[in-house]
Design a protein around this motif. Structure first.
Motif, PDB file in Angstrom:
ATOM      1  N   SER A   6       0.852  -1.179   0.000  1.00 42.80           N
ATOM      2  CA  SER A   6       0.000   0.000   0.000  1.00 42.80           C
ATOM      3  C   SER A   6       0.887   1.227   0.000  1.00 42.80           C
ATOM      4  O   SER A   6       2.059   1.165   0.367  1.00 42.80           O
ATOM      5  CB  SER A   6      -0.889   0.004   1.246  1.00 42.80           C
ATOM      6  OG  SER A   6      -0.120   0.222   2.409  1.00 42.80           O
ATOM      7  N   GLN A   7       0.333   2.370  -0.402  1.00 42.50           N
ATOM      8  CA  GLN A   7       1.101   3.597  -0.398  1.00 42.50           C
ATOM      9  C   GLN A   7       1.519   3.988   1.014  1.00 42.50           C
ATOM     10  O   GLN A   7       2.399   4.807   1.200  1.00 42.50           O
ATOM     11  CB  GLN A   7       0.272   4.719  -1.038  1.00 42.50           C
ATOM     12  CG  GLN A   7       0.122   4.580  -2.539  1.00 42.50           C
ATOM     13  CD  GLN A   7       1.442   4.633  -3.272  1.00 42.50           C
ATOM     14  OE1 GLN A   7       2.339   5.384  -2.910  1.00 42.50           O
ATOM     15  NE2 GLN A   7       1.588   3.803  -4.292  1.00 42.50           N
ATOM     16  N   ALA A   8       0.845   3.365   2.030  1.00 42.46           N
ATOM     17  CA  ALA A   8       1.162   3.705   3.411  1.00 42.46           C
ATOM     18  C   ALA A   8       2.509   3.142   3.848  1.00 42.46           C
ATOM     19  O   ALA A   8       3.111   3.630   4.799  1.00 42.46           O
ATOM     20  CB  ALA A   8       0.060   3.203   4.340  1.00 42.46           C
ATOM     21  N   ALA A   9       2.987   2.095   3.158  1.00 41.32           N
ATOM     22  CA  ALA A   9       4.267   1.496   3.530  1.00 41.32           C
ATOM     23  C   ALA A   9       5.392   2.437   3.115  1.00 41.32           C
ATOM     24  O   ALA A   9       5.547   2.739   1.937  1.00 41.32           O
ATOM     25  CB  ALA A   9       4.441   0.144   2.853  1.00 41.32           C
ATOM     26  N   ASP A  10       6.173   2.902   4.098  1.00 43.60           N
ATOM     27  CA  ASP A  10       7.211   3.861   3.742  1.00 43.60           C
ATOM     28  C   ASP A  10       8.378   3.169   3.044  1.00 43.60           C
ATOM     29  O   ASP A  10       8.460   1.940   2.972  1.00 43.60           O
ATOM     30  CB  ASP A  10       7.661   4.663   4.969  1.00 43.60           C
ATOM     31  CG  ASP A  10       8.376   3.814   6.014  1.00 43.60           C
ATOM     32  OD1 ASP A  10       8.960   2.771   5.659  1.00 43.60           O
ATOM     33  OD2 ASP A  10       8.345   4.196   7.193  1.00 43.60           O
ATOM     34  N   ALA A  11       9.280   3.968   2.507  1.00 40.26           N
ATOM     35  CA  ALA A  11      10.376   3.440   1.697  1.00 40.26           C
ATOM     36  C   ALA A  11      11.298   2.544   2.510  1.00 40.26           C
ATOM     37  O   ALA A  11      11.789   1.533   2.001  1.00 40.26           O
ATOM     38  CB  ALA A  11      11.163   4.596   1.088  1.00 40.26           C
ATOM     39  N   VAL A  12      11.542   2.890   3.770  1.00 41.09           N
ATOM     40  CA  VAL A  12      12.437   2.082   4.601  1.00 41.09           C
ATOM     41  C   VAL A  12      11.841   0.695   4.808  1.00 41.09           C
ATOM     42  O   VAL A  12      12.540  -0.318   4.704  1.00 41.09           O
ATOM     43  CB  VAL A  12      12.705   2.774   5.950  1.00 41.09           C
ATOM     44  CG1 VAL A  12      13.470   1.844   6.889  1.00 41.09           C
ATOM     45  CG2 VAL A  12      13.480   4.070   5.742  1.00 41.09           C
ATOM     46  N   THR A  13      10.535   0.625   5.086  1.00 40.78           N
ATOM     47  CA  THR A  13       9.869  -0.663   5.283  1.00 40.78           C
ATOM     48  C   THR A  13       9.939  -1.507   4.016  1.00 40.78           C
ATOM     49  O   THR A  13      10.257  -2.703   4.058  1.00 40.78           O
ATOM     50  CB  THR A  13       8.396  -0.449   5.685  1.00 40.78           C
ATOM     51  OG1 THR A  13       8.346   0.296   6.897  1.00 40.78           O
ATOM     52  CG2 THR A  13       7.689  -1.775   5.878  1.00 40.78           C
ATOM     53  N   GLN A  14       9.652  -0.882   2.876  1.00 38.28           N
ATOM     54  CA  GLN A  14       9.711  -1.607   1.605  1.00 38.28           C
ATOM     55  C   GLN A  14      11.129  -2.107   1.319  1.00 38.28           C
ATOM     56  O   GLN A  14      11.333  -3.244   0.878  1.00 38.28           O
ATOM     57  CB  GLN A  14       9.252  -0.697   0.467  1.00 38.28           C
ATOM     58  CG  GLN A  14       7.783  -0.320   0.519  1.00 38.28           C
ATOM     59  CD  GLN A  14       7.357   0.425  -0.727  1.00 38.28           C
ATOM     60  OE1 GLN A  14       7.656  -0.013  -1.849  1.00 38.28           O
ATOM     61  NE2 GLN A  14       6.669   1.548  -0.561  1.00 38.28           N
TER      62      GLN A  14
END
Length: 228
Positions: free
Chosen positions: A30-38
């Motif tokens: 989802s767009q809610a997942a920030d770049a660090v998490t991804q």
């Protein structure tokens, strides 16, 4: 050492900014997942991948110039497999391959008919290539800082830790752009103001790779140089 050998090593150094650099996953995010998490999820879940790249090297505008200048452009194909194996193949404007087989780092230049090799040492372990292709913990070398969402791509910055030897990382700033769990861009800033921009596309992950993918032998008659 011959002039051609020096030229090759110089090209290698220029390309190693690569020079060398990328990876990916096809999990839905989802767009809610920030770049660090991804990014962290990609490092854990993607064991191998292949795709295409396009790359630009840009220097700041000089006196009398209205805009920054693009020094060179290139495009090609990459394949990687953890831990630490990859092929970064430039197809245009010249044919060149950078290959890491886990023990050696090889540069093949078709125009020069020349192969140069060096050990895959600690310097590679902390390089942008290893950030995406390797098996070392990124947290050992960098602090991960979430950045902005630009055009649907979420960015993070990898800041070298103060304890990290400067000689191991030729960049003052490293940005990674994430979209749907895939790194789709790299932005590399060196200490002289030059920026390398890399776009990644057509990525396939966790695929079946041939056993010979990361093996390379110079053609008969080629010059071979070993750098220690």
């Amino acid at each position: 050492m011959s002039f051609l050998a020096k030229k090759t090593i110089s090209k290698w150094c220029a390309a190693s900014g690569l020079a060398l650099m990328v990876g990916f996953s096809q999990h839905a995010y989802s767009q809610a997942a920030d770049a660090v998490t991804q990014f962290k999820s990609f490092l854990v879940n993607v064991k191998n991948a292949e795709g295409d790249f396009s790359q630009q090297q840009i220097r700041p505008a000089r006196q009398g110039e209205a805009q920054p200048k693009v020094l060179r452009k290139s495009q090609g194909h990459f394949v990687f497999q953890r831990p630490g194996q990859f092929v970064w193949e430039t197809k245009k404007p010249f044919e060149q391959k950078v290959i890491a087989d886990g023990k050696q780092l090889l540069l093949w230049d078709k125009d020069l008919n020349q192969l140069t090799s060096r050990p895959a040492g600690q310097g590679l372990a902390a390089s942008p290539a290893a950030i995406l292709f390797g098996n070392t913990s990124v947290d050992e070398h960098f602090d991960l800082v979430a950045g902005e969402d630009k055009g649907g791509i979420q960015w993070l910055e990898l800041k070298p830790k103060a304890s990290q030897p400067k000689k191991d990382i030729p960049y003052s700033r490293i940005g990674v752009g994430m979209k749907d769990g895939l790194p789709v861009g790299l932005e590399l800033h060196d200490n002289f103001g030059t920026i390398v921009l890399i776009n990644l596309s057509k990525i396939k992950t966790n695929i079946t790779l041939d056993a010979q993918t990361f093996k390379f032998s110079a053609p008969t008659g080629a010059e071979v140089f070993k750098v220690k």
